[in-house]
Design a protein around this motif. Sequence first.
Motif, short mmCIF file in Angstrom:
data_model
loop_
_atom_site.label_atom_id
_atom_site.label_comp_id
_atom_site.label_asym_id
_atom_site.label_seq_id
_atom_site.Cartn_x
_atom_site.Cartn_y
_atom_site.Cartn_z
N ILE A 9 -5.97 2.03 -6.74
CA ILE A 9 -7.22 1.32 -6.45
C ILE A 9 -7.45 0.22 -7.49
O ILE A 9 -7.84 -0.90 -7.16
N GLY A 10 -7.20 0.55 -8.75
CA GLY A 10 -7.35 -0.44 -9.82
C GLY A 10 -6.42 -1.63 -9.62
O GLY A 10 -6.82 -2.78 -9.80
N ASP A 11 -5.18 -1.36 -9.21
CA ASP A 11 -4.23 -2.44 -8.94
C ASP A 11 -4.71 -3.32 -7.79
O ASP A 11 -4.59 -4.55 -7.84
N LEU A 12 -5.25 -2.71 -6.77
CA LEU A 12 -5.73 -3.46 -5.61
C LEU A 12 -6.93 -4.34 -5.97
O LEU A 12 -6.97 -5.52 -5.61
N LEU A 13 -7.88 -3.76 -6.68
CA LEU A 13 -9.11 -4.48 -6.98
C LEU A 13 -8.99 -5.39 -8.19
O LEU A 13 -9.87 -6.22 -8.43
N GLY A 14 -7.91 -5.24 -8.95
CA GLY A 14 -7.73 -6.09 -10.12
C GLY A 14 -8.67 -5.74 -11.25
O GLY A 14 -8.91 -6.54 -12.16
N GLU A 15 -9.20 -4.54 -11.22
CA GLU A 15 -10.13 -4.07 -12.25
C GLU A 15 -9.75 -2.64 -12.60
O GLU A 15 -10.01 -1.71 -11.84
N THR A 16 -9.11 -2.48 -13.75
CA THR A 16 -8.53 -1.17 -14.09
C THR A 16 -9.32 -0.39 -15.14
O THR A 16 -9.02 0.78 -15.37
N LYS A 17 -10.32 -1.00 -15.74
CA LYS A 17 -11.05 -0.31 -16.82
C LYS A 17 -11.68 0.98 -16.33
O LYS A 17 -11.52 2.04 -16.93
N GLU A 18 -12.42 0.90 -15.22
CA GLU A 18 -13.10 2.08 -14.69
C GLU A 18 -12.12 3.05 -14.06
O GLU A 18 -12.20 4.27 -14.27
N THR A 19 -11.18 2.55 -13.28
CA THR A 19 -10.23 3.43 -12.59
C THR A 19 -9.32 4.16 -13.57
O THR A 19 -8.90 5.28 -13.30
N ASP A 48 0.82 -1.20 0.00
CA ASP A 48 0.00 0.00 0.00
C ASP A 48 0.86 1.26 0.00
O ASP A 48 2.09 1.19 -0.07
N SER A 49 0.23 2.42 0.06
CA SER A 49 0.94 3.70 -0.04
C SER A 49 1.81 3.99 1.17
O SER A 49 2.65 4.90 1.13
N ALA A 50 1.63 3.24 2.25
CA ALA A 50 2.48 3.40 3.43
C ALA A 50 3.67 2.45 3.37
O ALA A 50 4.48 2.39 4.30
N GLY A 51 3.79 1.67 2.28
CA GLY A 51 4.88 0.72 2.14
C GLY A 51 4.65 -0.59 2.89
O GLY A 51 5.57 -1.40 3.04
N ARG A 52 3.44 -0.81 3.36
CA ARG A 52 3.10 -2.02 4.11
C ARG A 52 2.77 -3.16 3.14
O ARG A 52 2.05 -2.96 2.17
N GLU A 53 3.28 -4.34 3.42
CA GLU A 53 2.94 -5.53 2.63
C GLU A 53 1.76 -6.22 3.30
O GLU A 53 1.88 -6.74 4.41
N VAL A 54 0.63 -6.23 2.61
CA VAL A 54 -0.60 -6.77 3.19
C VAL A 54 -1.09 -7.94 2.34
O VAL A 54 -1.16 -7.83 1.11
N ILE A 55 -1.42 -9.06 2.99
CA ILE A 55 -1.96 -10.21 2.29
C ILE A 55 -3.45 -9.98 2.05
O ILE A 55 -4.22 -9.79 3.00
N VAL A 56 -3.84 -9.97 0.78
CA VAL A 56 -5.24 -9.73 0.41
C VAL A 56 -5.72 -10.84 -0.53
O VAL A 56 -4.90 -11.53 -1.16
N PRO A 57 -7.03 -11.05 -0.65
CA PRO A 57 -7.54 -12.04 -1.60
C PRO A 57 -7.14 -11.68 -3.03
O PRO A 57 -7.06 -10.50 -3.38
N THR A 58 -6.88 -12.69 -3.84
CA THR A 58 -6.55 -12.45 -5.25
C THR A 58 -7.70 -11.72 -5.94
O THR A 58 -7.48 -10.78 -6.70
N LYS A 59 -8.91 -12.16 -5.67
CA LYS A 59 -10.10 -11.53 -6.23
C LYS A 59 -10.88 -10.88 -5.10
O LYS A 59 -11.46 -11.55 -4.26
N ILE A 60 -10.86 -9.55 -5.06
CA ILE A 60 -11.56 -8.82 -4.01
C ILE A 60 -12.99 -8.55 -4.47
O ILE A 60 -13.22 -7.94 -5.51
N LYS A 61 -13.94 -9.03 -3.68
CA LYS A 61 -15.36 -8.91 -4.05
C LYS A 61 -16.14 -7.98 -3.14
O LYS A 61 -17.23 -7.53 -3.49
#
Length: 370
Positions: free
Chosen positions: A177-187, A53-66
């Motif tokens: 945000i697009g990178d995080l959500l895995g959906e870049t079309k809208e962002t 994230d923007s604070a440089g923290r490595e966070v484990i998140v789901p591959t597909k965020i719903k």
Amino acid sequence: MTRKPSLTLLLGVTILTMIGCSNNNQNTSETENMETTVRSVQKQEVNTRTFVDSAGREVIVPTKIKKIAPSGPLAQLVLYTSSPDLLVGLATPFSTEAKEFIDKKYQNLPNFGQFYGKNASLNMEALSAAEPDVIIDIGEAKKTVKEDMDKLQDQINIPTIFIEANLKNMPETYKKIGDLLGETKETEKLSKYCQKVLKQADSVRSSLKESDQKRIYYASGNAGLNTNAEGSFHAQVIDEIGAKNAATGVDIVSKGGGTLISMEQLVQWQPDYILAETKDVYELIKTDESWQELTAVKEGKVYQVPTAPYNVLGSPPSVNRIMGIQWLGQLVYPEQYKLDIEETLKEFYSLFYHVEPTSEQVKTILTNAQ
């Protein structure tokens, strides 16, 4: 002559066979358990990823965020513009003014409250029931942001992400945000729009001589004597268009109603334009005797800030300010910006707020603002 095996021998063989089978079964069971564990870990690795994230923290998140939840009103606004269908709740209910432009299905989302700040009121029960995949905090990067996010994540036991957002880096905010959500079309569309607006503002600002820079006073509070002073995070739109904040030489107060000043100070500043936060303040400035000493009032350069669904100058200080740049830029420097502000507003609302305002709604939004 063939001898028959003794009973003792047969019993011994049977016992050895049983022991061997038992060991084999135990080994097989241990192997199966180990394989199950490996498969579980592999599956977990496949279904998760590491996001920085923007604070440089490595966070484990789901591959597909719903499912996502905002940490506060600023994050809620940005996430509503980029991915409204992923929201599982709100940090703050939509205002009465905003509801006219927000689909009812989003208005009816549960209210979690915000996670920190003076209005912190987190409803852990509602949050847990919604089961978001991630909590997303968006805004100004404070010095303690890393520690704050780690503490919040430990408290709620849900991946918590910080994404920096200020007026200058809104294009990067949407890309993140697009990178995080895995959906870049809208962002990507939103990022490009922000980039276009900021680029024009940069061009106009750099072309202005110091003598061309108009001084602007933002009147808020019941008496119009609260303001976001020069250097305030909440006053960035004024700087961005190339104007000067009239409220100089006073302490910056970013919380509450901003910095409280006196009428005597305001008369000394003599701003070229006065922007009223509300209709009540606008009418006060236009009619109250004490304001008539100001040149801007005498020349009719008092305007009401558009506030539906959000104040374009920064309440909250989020992406609504991209519209604020265009409105205030066109108001103060029409020859440089050359925008049809009604058409610009329609385009912005369609792209960011997912609504097509009618011509009548547009006129209402821009009441006393042109």
